[in-house]
Design an enzyme around this catalytic site. Structure first.
Site, PDB file in Angstrom:
ATOM      1  N   SER A  53      37.811  -9.004 -21.147  1.00  0.00           N
ATOM      2  CA  SER A  53      38.029 -10.252 -20.669  1.00  0.00           C
ATOM      3  C   SER A  53      39.418 -10.812 -21.257  1.00  0.00           C
ATOM      4  O   SER A  53      39.651 -10.940 -22.373  1.00  0.00           O
ATOM      5  CB  SER A  53      37.326 -11.376 -20.951  1.00  0.00           C
TER       6      SER A  53
ATOM      7  N   HIS B 125      38.690  -8.619 -16.674  1.00  0.00           N
ATOM      8  CA  HIS B 125      37.504  -9.665 -16.186  1.00  0.00           C
ATOM      9  C   HIS B 125      38.672 -10.887 -16.624  1.00  0.00           C
ATOM     10  O   HIS B 125      39.157 -11.238 -17.547  1.00  0.00           O
ATOM     11  CB  HIS B 125      36.540  -9.573 -17.298  1.00  0.00           C
TER      12      HIS B 125
ATOM     13  N   ASP C 235      38.352 -15.053 -16.433  1.00  0.00           N
ATOM     14  CA  ASP C 235      37.604 -16.194 -16.601  1.00  0.00           C
ATOM     15  C   ASP C 235      38.352 -17.545 -15.903  1.00  0.00           C
ATOM     16  O   ASP C 235      39.160 -18.109 -16.836  1.00  0.00           O
ATOM     17  CB  ASP C 235      37.138 -16.212 -17.819  1.00  0.00           C
TER      18      ASP C 235
ATOM     19  N   MET D 192      37.970 -21.453 -15.548  1.00  0.00           N
ATOM     20  CA  MET D 192      37.098 -22.543 -15.993  1.00  0.00           C
ATOM     21  C   MET D 192      37.707 -23.862 -15.471  1.00  0.00           C
ATOM     22  O   MET D 192      38.765 -23.938 -15.592  1.00  0.00           O
ATOM     23  CB  MET D 192      37.092 -22.756 -17.258  1.00  0.00           C
TER      24      MET D 192
ATOM     25  N   HIS E 154      35.568 -14.493 -12.473  1.00  0.00           N
ATOM     26  CA  HIS E 154      34.177 -14.972 -12.869  1.00  0.00           C
ATOM     27  C   HIS E 154      34.509 -16.711 -12.723  1.00  0.00           C
ATOM     28  O   HIS E 154      35.360 -17.366 -13.606  1.00  0.00           O
ATOM     29  CB  HIS E 154      34.004 -14.808 -14.320  1.00  0.00           C
TER      30      HIS E 154
ATOM     31  N   MET F 187      33.863 -20.247 -13.131  1.00  0.00           N
ATOM     32  CA  MET F 187      33.046 -20.952 -13.623  1.00  0.00           C
ATOM     33  C   MET F 187      33.198 -22.607 -13.371  1.00  0.00           C
ATOM     34  O   MET F 187      34.218 -23.400 -14.068  1.00  0.00           O
ATOM     35  CB  MET F 187      32.938 -20.948 -15.319  1.00  0.00           C
TER      36      MET F 187
ATOM     37  N   MET G  49      24.793 -14.045 -18.047  1.00  0.00           N
ATOM     38  CA  MET G  49      25.609 -14.591 -19.379  1.00  0.00           C
ATOM     39  C   MET G  49      24.692 -14.365 -20.311  1.00  0.00           C
ATOM     40  O   MET G  49      23.474 -14.822 -20.355  1.00  0.00           O
ATOM     41  CB  MET G  49      25.647 -16.079 -19.052  1.00  0.00           C
TER      42      MET G  49
ATOM     43  N   ASP H 144      28.050 -10.680 -19.761  1.00  0.00           N
ATOM     44  CA  ASP H 144      29.241 -11.293 -20.368  1.00  0.00           C
ATOM     45  C   ASP H 144      28.858 -12.165 -21.300  1.00  0.00           C
ATOM     46  O   ASP H 144      28.008 -13.295 -21.128  1.00  0.00           O
ATOM     47  CB  ASP H 144      29.707 -11.866 -19.044  1.00  0.00           C
TER      48      ASP H 144
END
Ligand code: DX5
Ligand code: ZN
Length: 220
Positions: A9, A34, A36, A38, A67, A69, A138, A177
């Site tokens: 990540s 990966h 992330d 957000m 991913h 979020m 998660m 993750d």
């Protein structure tokens, strides 16, 4: 079982040196990177968006595993695919019309994933699991890197592997993750995980490439 994929990540990377961090991942045994995303709404933190993903995409030779979020992820799926996402994972908790959202991801030509928070049971996937390519469990509460692994994720991984087997799904990607390290990776693989995300464990180690190689070895 499908072979083990390691997905470092980049949330834990040194952003001032992101180009060389990506070069390191390109040279490593990691198959996926990966990413992330957000929004400060679904999770209490803001990470990065399209300009960073586009820049990573220009440099990376690995699969970009994005991913999301974020609330209402359906608003941005096309933009993320255009920016370079090859895997797109949305949270179960953000998608009242999950079946439609999964179809949208597939129509964009991406691998379609659904993520579950630590408090969301695997059983909610009963009626959607045959339509998804990937389930992300998660093992921390989403929002931050470097948190402590929640051991219940191992039980959930087993339950997910059993649910997949009961439906005859042999190709499902089971991704874990949060807080993944050498102290839980073998148990996760035994339980049925075939994609492991690792942020701090990789980037805070003295030799990230070797750390990735050591994780890959666990799957052999
Ligand atoms: C947490 C993110 C994770 C995080 C993992 O919200 O989804 O991908 O970057 O980082 P570590 O491995 O440090 O827990
Ligand atoms: Zn993540």
């Amino acid at each position: 079982m499908e072979s083990l994929i390691i997905a470092p990540s980049i949330l834990a990377a040194n952003f001032a040196e992101l180009g060389s961090e990506i070069d390191m991942l390109n040279a490593s045994q990691a198959e996926w990177i990966h990413v992330d995303v957000m929004d400060g709404m679904f999770v209490p933190n803001i990470s990065f968006g399209f300009p960073v993903l586009e820049a990573v995409n220009k440099r990376a030779t690995k699969v970009l595993d994005v991913h999301l979020m974020i609330e209402k992820p359906e608003r941005y799926l096309e933009a993320f695919a255009k920016a370079g996402a090859q895997v797109l994972t949305v949270h179960f908790e953000t998608c009242p019309h999950l079946h439609r959202t999964i179809q949208q991801i597939k129509d964009l030509g991406c691998i379609a994933g659904v993520a579950l928070n630590p408090s969301t049971p695997v059983q909610v996937l009963e009626d959607i699991i045959s339509d998804v390519d990937l389930v992300l469990i998660m093992s921390v509460n989403p929002g931050f890197g470097g948190q402590k692994f929640i051991p219940n994720a191992i039980k959930k991984t087993k339950e997910l592997a059993e649910l997949a087997a009961s439906k005859g799904l042999t190709k499902l990607k089971i991704e874990i993750d949060g807080g993944v390290s050498m102290s839980n990776a073998a148990d996760l693989i035994d339980a049925g995980a075939n994609v492991l995300v690792a942020g701090n464990f990789v980037f805070s180690s003295s030799n990230p490439m070797e750390t990735i190689a050591n994780l890959v070895k666990l799957g052999n």
